[in-house]
Design a protein around this motif. Sequence first.
Motif, PDB file in Angstrom:
ATOM      1  N   GLN A 286      42.083  24.274  41.842  1.00  0.00           N
ATOM      2  CA  GLN A 286      42.207  24.331  40.277  1.00  0.00           C
ATOM      3  C   GLN A 286      41.926  25.529  39.638  1.00  0.00           C
ATOM      4  OE1 GLN A 286      39.543  21.407  38.496  1.00  0.00           O
ATOM      5  NE2 GLN A 286      41.131  20.518  37.219  1.00  0.00           N
ATOM      6  N   TYR A 287      40.696  26.059  39.924  1.00  0.00           N
ATOM      7  CA  TYR A 287      40.462  27.298  39.481  1.00  0.00           C
ATOM      8  C   TYR A 287      39.999  28.172  40.497  1.00  0.00           C
ATOM      9  CZ  TYR A 287      40.632  24.773  34.848  1.00  0.00           C
ATOM     10  OH  TYR A 287      40.792  24.061  33.779  1.00  0.00           O
ATOM     11  N   ASP A 288      39.992  29.741  40.311  1.00  0.00           N
ATOM     12  CA  ASP A 288      39.541  30.451  41.470  1.00  0.00           C
ATOM     13  C   ASP A 288      37.909  30.154  41.093  1.00  0.00           C
ATOM     14  OD1 ASP A 288      38.125  32.916  39.892  1.00  0.00           O
ATOM     15  OD2 ASP A 288      40.094  32.385  38.970  1.00  0.00           O
ATOM     16  N   PRO A 289      37.042  30.540  42.015  1.00  0.00           N
ATOM     17  CA  PRO A 289      35.573  30.242  41.990  1.00  0.00           C
ATOM     18  C   PRO A 289      34.792  30.845  40.740  1.00  0.00           C
ATOM     19  CG  PRO A 289      36.133  30.539  44.311  1.00  0.00           C
ATOM     20  CD  PRO A 289      37.187  31.124  43.415  1.00  0.00           C
ATOM     21  N   LYS A 290      35.159  32.013  40.586  1.00  0.00           N
ATOM     22  CA  LYS A 290      34.435  32.837  39.309  1.00  0.00           C
ATOM     23  C   LYS A 290      34.873  32.164  37.926  1.00  0.00           C
ATOM     24  CE  LYS A 290      32.888  37.171  37.444  1.00  0.00           C
ATOM     25  NZ  LYS A 290      33.107  38.759  37.536  1.00  0.00           N
TER      26      LYS A 290
END
Length: 431
Positions: A286-290
């Motif tokens: 869904q999103y990159d971790p940061k």
Amino acid sequence: MMICRNIIRKSPRSLQHIRSYKVLAIESSCDDSCVALLDKYHPDKPPLVIDQFKKTLDSADVGGIVPTAAINFHHTNVASLAKDLCAKHNISSTNPPDLICVTRGPGMVGSLSSSIQFAKGLSVAWDVPLVGVHHMLGHLLTAQLPKTEQPDIGPPEYPFLSLLCSGGHTMVILSKSLTDHEIILDVSGIAVGDSLDKCARELGMHGNMLGKELEKFVDAIPQEEIDEFERMDMSTRKANDYNFKLTIPFSGAFSKDDMYFQFAQFLSSVQQYKAYYKGKVDEGEQYDPKTKRMLAYMIQERIFDHMINRINMAFKIHGTGPRADGKLVGVKHFICSGGVASNKRLRKKLETELKLDHLDVPSMTFHFPDLSLCTDNAIMIGNAGINLFEQLKLKSSLEIMPIIRWPMDKILDVDGWIEMSDDEYNNVRKF
């Protein structure tokens, strides 16, 4: 915990025999089935909690509470929990409790009905008084009970302020007595708990208490990243490297027309960003971790900033100054209660960011109930019922029905209240 029912105390003239009274409390306003047994062992001290049995409906896989599932859950569990609690503590028809307290509202009508009808049956079978309790009054009065993290802080003194954030409610209440409550701030649209849960779900989090999952996730973010996030300008998408826009509703607005909480905007911001971000990472992510850490931190932090901002504006409008009405001047106690009140970041911000100079007080005593008493529980219902019974000599008729919406400023303005006779009152309260 074993509680002694017969206590000997020494008076100036003689030794007096005191009989405590026991209270069975039941709560099922939403998705928690709870029963508790309390002992009111002293007229001037809060009740002792003997025990509580509780089960919570698992809604993690369906994205929220389904009313029919909640009704079935309570029908399945309330009576069996009460049976187990009574068996454990020798409560029976020959040794019944002295008072029964049950949540009457506000809440989901089917869920409320499950425990109300059961409580009526116990009241008839055991011939003991029944008290139908306002759920939010239960949350408000939890600060009367001993606080593990604040052992030296006693109960709040009237008048006091309460931030109640439970279920569909987010409000600030000015309480002048047990039944005299004025709503200073209310919510428009979804409540803060709903907003946190829904935002967490949009971020891909999973669980039965998503607000708590969001808090745990944020607590694990490194401080250097938090410092970076706090330096970001999010007034427009182009103002930061993440292209994320997030503003605080009514920030700086000084008008009674804007004096309410508004949390829908935070969910909209996450949903819009999710649509914008779609396709920018590998399929299945869904999103990159940061980015996910940034979103989680900023959403929780700005939701709480909005709450602090509105409370400070309420202090300004109702505190000192030429445009203020002064109704909050001198209030020295502040309670934070309800499910979201368990969030330690919110607690810290309340203690450090509220502007008390508008209230003309040097300091404020903050009351934070134990974490186990922030979520819905039967202990708070028993405690509130004891207050209504002892201070007002009130019980409820056997004709009471659930109340879906029950304003805090109209606790006594509903049908079903009965003033007890002295004989019936003294038969329970034998101090």
